[in-house]
Design a protein around this motif. Structure first.
Motif, PDB file in Angstrom:
ATOM      1  N   LEU A  78       0.726  12.841 -13.150  1.00  0.00           N
ATOM      2  CA  LEU A  78      -0.244  13.916 -12.957  1.00  0.00           C
ATOM      3  C   LEU A  78       0.175  14.734 -11.746  1.00  0.00           C
ATOM      4  O   LEU A  78       0.318  14.200 -10.650  1.00  0.00           O
ATOM      5  CB  LEU A  78      -1.648  13.328 -12.738  1.00  0.00           C
ATOM      6  N   ILE A  83      -4.186  20.635 -10.764  1.00  0.00           N
ATOM      7  CA  ILE A  83      -5.612  20.313 -10.791  1.00  0.00           C
ATOM      8  C   ILE A  83      -6.344  21.300  -9.889  1.00  0.00           C
ATOM      9  O   ILE A  83      -6.085  21.379  -8.697  1.00  0.00           O
ATOM     10  CB  ILE A  83      -5.864  18.872 -10.327  1.00  0.00           C
ATOM     11  N   LEU A 377      -9.941  17.123 -13.072  1.00  0.00           N
ATOM     12  CA  LEU A 377      -9.766  15.686 -12.914  1.00  0.00           C
ATOM     13  C   LEU A 377     -11.138  15.076 -12.641  1.00  0.00           C
ATOM     14  O   LEU A 377     -11.813  15.474 -11.696  1.00  0.00           O
ATOM     15  CB  LEU A 377      -8.819  15.379 -11.752  1.00  0.00           C
ATOM     16  N   ARG A 397      -8.392  15.366 -17.260  1.00  0.00           N
ATOM     17  CA  ARG A 397      -7.661  14.220 -16.744  1.00  0.00           C
ATOM     18  C   ARG A 397      -8.669  13.277 -16.087  1.00  0.00           C
ATOM     19  O   ARG A 397      -9.710  13.712 -15.596  1.00  0.00           O
ATOM     20  CB  ARG A 397      -6.593  14.663 -15.738  1.00  0.00           C
ATOM     21  N   CYS A 399      -9.616   9.517 -13.815  1.00  0.00           N
ATOM     22  CA  CYS A 399      -9.280   8.455 -12.865  1.00  0.00           C
ATOM     23  C   CYS A 399     -10.445   7.485 -12.834  1.00  0.00           C
ATOM     24  O   CYS A 399     -11.602   7.905 -12.809  1.00  0.00           O
ATOM     25  CB  CYS A 399      -9.032   9.042 -11.470  1.00  0.00           C
TER      26      CYS A 399
END
Length: 425
Positions: A78, A83, A377, A397, A399
């Motif tokens: 990434l 981002i 993100l 994305r 996490c």
């Protein structure tokens, strides 16, 4: 039984200047990079630059000894230069709960809900080591399962008794017709640490159902006809936990004694400030209500912010009562702006930068931040709601925050010397 879960889609490809960003103590980062050229002209670190950066960070060991147990672990690359907006969940993400303390109280209130329904729950005690996130409950058979990525059951427990390999194979082996399909109501996936108290209480009550004590020792208004099977018992425990979470008693206790339930981290506030200075837009998206969110964020973040700065000024937009996972779908949901400090709401047509809102959906957040898809993100703790849905519905994305991974890294470190001795034999 322990499930080692993997963070999805987080390898951080950074230029050295970005490494100045301080990382919270409980999320100290290990950075990985690739020498492959990036798309859109973005500059990537070469292999030599990567090695030099890791050496500077003292992350060169091939064993976990020098890797911070509170780190960033990566499964996909990434480039953070791409981002534009970072979204955060609150519970178990920005707010770092003391899991055993929180879940013990959730267990207590759930047990009291069942006691009020006539369930014989006296003598039951919370045992957090009994259950962990990532396991699956077979509500039809009262079993707790560890399932691999291919859907094969590797280990199983009935109630609080571990099944032997032979017993596990008989129930779930290749010759079995059982298909672990999470789309079926038969299976309940423990997606979050909030599931620990639920799983623990259910497995303990399975033992009492098997022994006959659940029926024999019950008192009115207990209805044996509605709790005579494992699946009925699971629904009863699930409803009790839901009431414990949504009713104000547990949250009121947390708000009155925040220091008892929450780990405070001064560097968490600084990390968010550095992300803003690096040009990132920030969003807070939580299912918690406004009063609870405001109370916890004030205590956990404002003491560590520059003088006079309020916690909500860290974010370009704040969304409470988001109702995830529906928040990530295209479903049109009413939007309200937070009009007063005590959470009074008024209807809103659209989001504006700097605003605090209840409801709405993710497309509204994308519109106000002018960020879409892989420019976003999202950081959270829930396997399905925060990771799966954000990726699948919006191509964000993702996490995932995993407290359990800290113990895994420490355990690997503690067993490193013994492992070397065994390999030398």
């Amino acid at each position: 039984m322990c499930a080692l879960l993997v963070l999805q889609q987080l390898a951080i490809l950074l230029r050295p200047s970005v490494l100045q960003t301080p990382v919270p103590r409980h999320r100290a980062a290990a950075f990985l990079a690739s020498g492959e050229p990036a798309a859109n002209g973005a500059t990537m670190l070469s292999n030599a630059e990567t090695s030099a950066m890791l050496s500077e960070l003292q992350l060169t060991a091939d064993a976990p000894l020098s890797v911070p147990p509170r780190g960033v672990f990566c499964t996909r690359s990434l480039d953070l230069t791409k981002i534009k907006c970072i979204g955060y969940d609150m519970d178990y993400t920005l707010i770092d709960y003391k899991m055993e303390v929180w879940e013990a109280r959730a267990y207590h209130y759930s047990k009291e809900e069942l006691r009020a329904k006539g369930f014989p729950v006296s003598g039951l005690k919370f045992k957090p080591e009994l259950v962990c996130r990532g396991l699956i409950i077979d509500t039809e058979r009262g079993n707790l399962l560890k399932v691999d990525r291919f859907g094969y059951v590797r280990r199983a427990m009935h109630g609080t008794r571990m099944l032997s390999r032979a017993e596990t194979y008989e129930e779930y082996g290749r010759s079995s017709t059982v298909d672990v399909d999470l789309r079926s109501d038969r299976w309940s996936f423990l997606n979050t640490l909030f599931s620990v108290s639920e799983g623990c209480l259910y497995m303990q009550l399975v033992d009492r159902l098997d022994s006959g004590a659940l029926i024999a020792d019950s008192v009115p208004p207990f209805d044996p006809g509605r709790c005579s099977s494992y699946s009925q018992l699971f629904r009863a425990v699930q409803r009790a936990l839901f009431r414990a979470h949504v009713q104000s008693t547990l949250k009121s206790e947390v708000m009155q004694h925040i220091e008892r339930f929450v780990n405070f981290d001064p560097e968490a506030s600084q990390a968010l400030l550095e992300q803003r200075r690096a040009g990132k837009k920030l969003a807070l998206i939580t299912n918690s209500d406004w009063v609870y969110t405001r109370t916890l964020m004030e205590v956990a973040f404002e003491p560590f912010l520059p003088g006079g700065m309020r916690w909500w000024q860290l974010f370009d937009v704040v969304v409470v009562s988001a109702c995830k996972p529906d928040f990530f779908t295209e479903t049109r949901r009413p939007l309200y702006s937070v009009a007063t400090a005590d959470g009074m709401l008024r209807e809103a047509l659209r989001m504006e930068l700097g605003g605090q809102y209840a409801g709405g959906n993710a497309r509204m957040v994308e519109k106000v931040t002018r960020c879409r898809g892989e420019e976003f993100l999202y950081v959270g703790d829930h396997i399905f709601t925060d990771v799966n849905m954000a990726k699948r519905c919006l191509s964000w994305r993702t996490c995932m925050i995993l407290q359990e991974l800290e113990q895994e890294v420490v355990g690997l470190d503690q067993g490193r010397e013994e492992g070397q001795q065994l390999r030398a034999l």
